[in-house]
Structures are given as C-alpha cells and as structure tokens.
Scaffold this active site. Structure first.
Site, PDB file in Angstrom:
ATOM      1  N   ASP A 115      10.122  -6.156  -6.684  1.00 23.40           N
ATOM      2  CA  ASP A 115      10.814  -4.906  -6.348  1.00 23.40           C
ATOM      3  C   ASP A 115      12.030  -5.103  -5.445  1.00 23.40           C
ATOM      4  O   ASP A 115      12.876  -4.215  -5.361  1.00 23.40           O
ATOM      5  CB  ASP A 115       9.839  -3.937  -5.640  1.00 23.40           C
ATOM      6  CG  ASP A 115       8.824  -3.339  -6.606  1.00 23.40           C
ATOM      7  OD1 ASP A 115       9.230  -2.945  -7.711  1.00 23.40           O
ATOM      8  OD2 ASP A 115       7.629  -3.274  -6.256  1.00 23.40           O
ATOM      9  N   HIS A 168       2.768  -9.792  -1.329  1.00 19.10           N
ATOM     10  CA  HIS A 168       2.096  -9.587  -2.623  1.00 19.10           C
ATOM     11  C   HIS A 168       0.624  -9.934  -2.488  1.00 19.10           C
ATOM     12  O   HIS A 168       0.275 -10.873  -1.755  1.00 19.10           O
ATOM     13  CB  HIS A 168       2.733 -10.471  -3.705  1.00 19.10           C
ATOM     14  CG  HIS A 168       2.423 -10.009  -5.086  1.00 19.10           C
ATOM     15  ND1 HIS A 168       1.259 -10.328  -5.735  1.00 19.10           N
ATOM     16  CD2 HIS A 168       3.123  -9.207  -5.915  1.00 19.10           C
ATOM     17  CE1 HIS A 168       1.267  -9.747  -6.926  1.00 19.10           C
ATOM     18  NE2 HIS A 168       2.384  -9.057  -7.063  1.00 19.10           N
TER      19      HIS A 168
HETATM   20  C1  LIG Z   1       5.308  -4.445  -8.292  1.00 19.69           C
HETATM   21  C2  LIG Z   1       4.505  -4.472  -7.064  1.00 19.69           C
HETATM   22  O1  LIG Z   1       3.600  -3.712  -6.922  1.00 19.69           O
HETATM   23  S1  LIG Z   1       4.921  -5.672  -5.953  1.00 19.69           S
HETATM   24  C3  LIG Z   1       4.421  -4.977  -4.383  1.00 19.69           C
HETATM   25  C4  LIG Z   1       5.308  -3.857  -3.982  1.00 19.69           C
HETATM   26  N1  LIG Z   1       4.970  -3.335  -2.658  1.00 19.69           N
HETATM   27  C5  LIG Z   1       5.718  -3.583  -1.586  1.00 19.69           C
HETATM   28  O2  LIG Z   1       6.719  -4.281  -1.615  1.00 19.69           O
HETATM   29  C6  LIG Z   1       5.268  -2.898  -0.309  1.00 19.69           C
HETATM   30  C7  LIG Z   1       5.272  -3.856   0.874  1.00 19.69           C
HETATM   31  N2  LIG Z   1       4.233  -4.844   0.746  1.00 19.69           N
HETATM   32  C8  LIG Z   1       2.931  -4.528   1.038  1.00 19.69           C
HETATM   33  O3  LIG Z   1       2.602  -3.427   1.476  1.00 19.69           O
HETATM   34  C9  LIG Z   1       1.862  -5.601   0.806  1.00 19.69           C
HETATM   35  O4  LIG Z   1       2.409  -6.885   0.929  1.00 19.69           O
HETATM   36  C10 LIG Z   1       1.189  -5.447  -0.590  1.00 19.69           C
HETATM   37  C11 LIG Z   1       0.671  -4.028  -0.759  1.00 19.69           C
HETATM   38  C12 LIG Z   1       2.171  -5.762  -1.689  1.00 19.69           C
HETATM   39  C13 LIG Z   1       0.037  -6.426  -0.671  1.00 19.69           C
HETATM   40  O5  LIG Z   1      -0.913  -5.957   0.190  1.00 19.69           O
HETATM   41  P1  LIG Z   1      -2.225  -6.720   0.695  1.00 19.69           P
HETATM   42  O6  LIG Z   1      -2.523  -7.895  -0.138  1.00 19.69           O
HETATM   43  O7  LIG Z   1      -3.274  -5.675   0.822  1.00 19.69           O
HETATM   44  O8  LIG Z   1      -1.776  -7.227   2.106  1.00 19.69           O
HETATM   45  P2  LIG Z   1      -1.887  -6.400   3.456  1.00 19.69           P
HETATM   46  O9  LIG Z   1      -1.149  -5.106   3.362  1.00 19.69           O
HETATM   47  O10 LIG Z   1      -3.333  -6.359   3.852  1.00 19.69           O
HETATM   48  O11 LIG Z   1      -1.079  -7.350   4.423  1.00 19.69           O
HETATM   49  C14 LIG Z   1      -1.616  -8.534   5.038  1.00 19.69           C
HETATM   50  C15 LIG Z   1      -0.826  -8.768   6.321  1.00 19.69           C
HETATM   51  O12 LIG Z   1       0.554  -9.028   6.022  1.00 19.69           O
HETATM   52  C16 LIG Z   1       1.371  -7.987   6.548  1.00 19.69           C
HETATM   53  N3  LIG Z   1       2.332  -7.586   5.528  1.00 19.69           N
HETATM   54  C17 LIG Z   1       2.113  -7.500   4.203  1.00 19.69           C
HETATM   55  N4  LIG Z   1       3.205  -7.076   3.583  1.00 19.69           N
HETATM   56  C18 LIG Z   1       4.120  -6.873   4.547  1.00 19.69           C
HETATM   57  C19 LIG Z   1       5.449  -6.432   4.518  1.00 19.69           C
HETATM   58  N5  LIG Z   1       6.033  -6.099   3.390  1.00 19.69           N
HETATM   59  N6  LIG Z   1       6.131  -6.352   5.680  1.00 19.69           N
HETATM   60  C20 LIG Z   1       5.536  -6.686   6.851  1.00 19.69           C
HETATM   61  N7  LIG Z   1       4.269  -7.126   6.942  1.00 19.69           N
HETATM   62  C21 LIG Z   1       3.578  -7.206   5.796  1.00 19.69           C
HETATM   63  C22 LIG Z   1       0.431  -6.832   6.867  1.00 19.69           C
HETATM   64  O13 LIG Z   1       0.925  -6.005   7.861  1.00 19.69           O
HETATM   65  C23 LIG Z   1      -0.834  -7.553   7.248  1.00 19.69           C
HETATM   66  O14 LIG Z   1      -0.670  -8.021   8.556  1.00 19.69           O
HETATM   67  P3  LIG Z   1      -1.927  -8.061   9.565  1.00 19.69           P
HETATM   68  O15 LIG Z   1      -2.907  -9.001   8.938  1.00 19.69           O
HETATM   69  O16 LIG Z   1      -1.319  -8.571  10.827  1.00 19.69           O
HETATM   70  O17 LIG Z   1      -2.441  -6.671   9.653  1.00 19.69           O
HETATM   71  O1  LIG Z   2       0.419  -7.446  -9.541  1.00 19.12           O
HETATM   72  C1  LIG Z   2       0.560  -6.658  -8.617  1.00 19.12           C
HETATM   73  O2  LIG Z   2      -0.312  -6.423  -7.755  1.00 19.12           O
HETATM   74  C2  LIG Z   2       1.822  -5.922  -8.453  1.00 19.12           C
HETATM   75  C3  LIG Z   2       2.958  -6.482  -9.231  1.00 19.12           C
HETATM   76  O3  LIG Z   2       3.598  -7.423  -8.832  1.00 19.12           O
HETATM   77  C4  LIG Z   2       3.253  -5.902 -10.537  1.00 19.12           C
HETATM   78  O4  LIG Z   2       2.539  -4.994 -10.979  1.00 19.12           O
HETATM   79  O5  LIG Z   2       4.225  -6.340 -11.176  1.00 19.12           O
END
Ligand SMILES: CC(=O)SCCNC(=O)CCNC(=O)[C@H](O)C(C)(C)COP(=O)(O)OP(=O)(O)OC[C@H]1O[C@@H](n2cnc3c(N)ncnc32)[C@H](O)[C@@H]1OP(=O)(O)O
Ligand SMILES: O=C([O-])CC(=O)C(=O)O
Length: 370
Positions: free
Chosen positions: A307, A256
């Site tokens: 999620d 997150h």
């Molecule tokens: C309701 C919502 O929107 S909740 C979020 C729903 N989205 C997901 O579950 C998708 C999976 N999760 C992700 O893609 C990310 O954690 C996000 C988009 C939620 C947050 O993204 P950001 O804050 O931009 O983090 P970012 O993607 O830059 O990740 C930072 C590091 O953690 C890692 N990481 C983050 N999430 C994950 C994951 N789910 N699985 C594996 N590695 C991960 C990245 O690969 C990155 O590693 P690195 O520094 O070695 O390159």
């Molecule tokens: O806040 C965020 O970036 C994503 C999230 O968890 C939501 O929208 O519920």
C-alpha cells in the site's frame, strides 16, 4: 481452548492459488517478480481462476467476455445516481456490488460454470462501477466501456472519458497484477468464510469489500496519501514521522502480518513511483516516500508494504485518493473469486471456536429488581 489473537500463524485452509514461502510470493507457483515484469492483468486473472497461463485463444476469449460484460445494468447507473454525493467510495462499491446480484439471472445458480461466468462478470463490472461512481459524483454522465482494450485502459478511459497514455495504462496494469491475490489475507478469508455457508459469490465478494475497506488492510493506501498530504513537503517529513513514532502512532503502509523482511511487491511500486514522478516532473511524493521509508525502517525495522508506494503512483496518475482502495478491489476481485471457486470445490463450513472470558454462573435478575 486458548485463543490466538488475530489468528496469527494459524493455518486455516489449504489453497493452490497463491503462496508466501520464505518471503517469496507466487501466483500458482509463478514468482510475482516474473508476473509483474511480464504478464498482463488479464493473463493473471486467467491464471488465478484456471490454474495455468492462457493460450492466445483462451486469452482472446476471456477478453471478449470482459468486453461483453463490462456495461452496467441501467438500474445500477440509476442506483449510483441515488447515492449521497459525499458517500464513502468503498461503502458505495460494497452496496453496488451487492445489488449487482439482483440483476444477474444466474446469481443463485451454484454450478461451477455459472460461478466462473459470475467471476468474469464481476471482474468486468467492478472497474465500470468505480468509474461511474467517480463521474456521477462530479455531475458527469458515466462513459460506456470501450471494446477490445485492456481492463487498465478501460478503467482510465471510463474515469476521464479520454484516451489514457501508454505510460498510465502500463503502470495501472502492473499495479493490478501486483494486487491480484495474496494467500489468506483478511478480505479473502472473509470471502471464503461467507461462501463456506454455501452462500452465493456476490455475498462473498460483498463481505470481502467490507473487509478490504479497513485501514489495517486495503484502506491503508488511501491513509498513506492522507499522511503525505498532511506532511506536505520533503522538509516536514522528519519531524512528522519522528513525532508519530515517538507517540506510538502507526505509520500507514508499513508492517505486515506475514512479511517481516519486506513485501516483494513494494519494490515494483517504488520503481513505478520513481519513474512516473520523473516523467511527470513531480518527483516530490516519491522523494517524501523514500525519506519516510528511511526513517521508519531505520528506527522501527518496519518495511513498506504493497500500500505504501501505490499512494504516490496513483496520485501521480491523477487518480483521487478515495479511489485507491476501490482500485485495489478492482484487482483483488480476481483473487477473491478464485478463492471462492476453490472453496466451493472442496467445501466445509468455516466455524472456529472462541475462548470464553466472560462471567459464569450469573443468575437472571427480573427487570423490576435491576
Ligand atoms: C494490503 C495490506 O493489507 S498490507 C497492510 C496494510 N496496513 C497498513 O499498512 C497499516 C499499518 N500497519 C499495521 O497496522 C500492521 O503492521 C499490520 C496490521 C499490517 C500487521 O499487523 P500485526 O501483524 O497485527 O502487527 P501489530 O499491529 O500487532 O504490530 C506489532 C508491533 O509493531 C508495531 N507496528 C506494526 N505496524 C506498524 C506501523 N505501521 N507503524 C508503527 N508501528 C507498527 C506495532 O505497534 C506493534 O508494536 P508493539 O509490539 O510495541 O505494540
Ligand atoms: O496478506 C495480507 O495480510 C495483506 C496483504 O498484503 C494483501 O492482502 O495484499
């Protein structure tokens, strides 16, 4: 000018709707744990829009309006029937919500009163749109909404045409409470950017649905279910997850941008997943999810977000996986519209800058010389 990739840590607005402070989520100052245990989704929607919990009379009045507005315009039913039978559920929702503006005489009335009525109408109509979409693609007629029941009840009823169980209604109602608002998440930001040009509420919600669709945001709940289906059984979890992590593939439903020590909503969905799995005699999805959490948290320190467990919850309720993100929208439209109302109250165009990284002093070359 230096850009911050993904605007991480940038404070882009003030808001009094929801807060995430030290990992604690509140709606209008009330802890999400308290709301998840005690409030109905209708109370939460009222809280988000009006800034306080409703009295019984206020709640009755809101529920009366939800019942009044839940039926869809007949043109919307016709439009749904014209969609390709294999259309993407979120693309369909985005299209239909955009078109609802065309049948709303108040669509471009920018008064606060009209915007509040439109927020209530959108909240009433989104569940009906998703349920009708689901039935029409199965060759079934949409089911008219029932009067005097909750949004969770009505959605499940309109989806199947049958009276839903108390357990299913309670689980969905709690899931709706947990998804209703979340500070300046991507879809809410998209809604605020859109209406900050003084565009209308339907445009704001349409933008928000487009942003929610992506798998890095709301689309992750469906992606979690795709992963669980690919894994197939508890015995396959370890090799599947290790393989993905070794190949630096993201595990959907983990991580997150704001929560680094865990999403406070996830524990409620985990509990729901466990209890529903036990009650229905199908604990495997929950057991697989627990094992995935153990591995991902153990190896990466990443915690499940909202999620992750919602995938097993909705599947155990018998909901097809491509309706998971539309259900997120059914809940989040309360938050989106609360933010849109707040944006209109004290508006200023949202227009940040970009740090230019392209070439400079390039001369125009006539087409005959290229
Ligand atoms: C309701 C919502 O929107 S909740 C979020 C729903 N989205 C997901 O579950 C998708 C999976 N999760 C992700 O893609 C990310 O954690 C996000 C988009 C939620 C947050 O993204 P950001 O804050 O931009 O983090 P970012 O993607 O830059 O990740 C930072 C590091 O953690 C890692 N990481 C983050 N999430 C994950 C994951 N789910 N699985 C594996 N590695 C991960 C990245 O690969 C990155 O590693 P690195 O520094 O070695 O390159
Ligand atoms: O806040 C965020 O970036 C994503 C999230 O968890 C939501 O929208 O519920």
């Amino acid at each position: 000018m230096t850009a911050t990739k993904g605007l991480e840590g940038i404070v882009a607005t003030t808001s009094s709707i929801s807060s995430i402070i030290d990992g604690v989520l509140t709606y209008r100052g009330i802890n999400i744990d308290d709301l998840a245990e005690n409030a109905s989704f209708e109370e939460v929607a009222y809280l988000l829009w009006f800034g306080k919990l409703p009295t019984q009379a206020e709640l009755d009045d809101l529920n009366r309006q939800f019942s009044e507005y839940a039926a869809l315009p007949k043109q919307t039913i016709e439009h749904l029937k014209l969609l390709p039978s294999n259309s993407n559920s979120m693309a369909s929702l985005r299209t239909i919500v955009s078109s609802l503006a065309l049948y709303d005489a108040e669509a471009n009335d920018m008064s606060r009163e009209a915007n509040v009525r439109k927020a209530i109408r959108l909240q009433a109509q989104l569940p009906a749109v998703v349920a009708a979409y689901s039935r029409i693609r199965q060759g079934l007629e949409p089911v008219e909404p029932k009067q005097g029941v909750s949004i969770a009840y009505n959605f499940l009823y309109m989806l199947s045409g049958e009276e839903p169980s108390d357990v299913a209604v309670k689980a969905l109602d709690q899931a709706l409470v947990l998804h209703a608002d979340h500070e300046l998440n991507a879809s809410t930001f998209a809604a605020r950017v859109t209406v900050a040009t003084l565009s209308d509420i339907y445009s704001g919600v349409t933008s928000a649905i487009g942003a929610l669709k992506g798998p890095l945001h709301g689309g992750a709940n469906e992606a979690v279910m795709v992963m669980l289906e690919e894994i197939g059984s508890l015995a396959n979890v370890e090799s599947y997850i290790n393989d993905k992590l070794n190949n630096k593939v993201k595990i959907m439903g983990f991580g997150h941008r704001v929560y680094k020590n865990g999403d406070p909503r996830a524990k409620h969905l985990m509990k729901m997943s466990r209890e529903l799995g036990k009650q229905k005699g199908t604990p495997e999805l929950y057991e697989m999810s627990i094992k995935i959490e153990e591995l991902v948290t153990g190896q990466k320190g990443l915690k499940p977000n909202v999620d992750f467990y919602s995938a097993s919850v909705y599947t155990t309720l018998g909901i097809p996986r491509d309706l998971f993100t539309p259900i997120f929208a059914i809940s989040r439209v309360s938050g989106w519209t609360a933010h849109i109302l707040e944006q209109y109250e004290d508006n200023r165009l949202i227009r940040p800058r970009a740090e230019y990284t392209g070439p400079s002093n390039v001369k125009y070359v006539p087409i005959s010389q290229r």
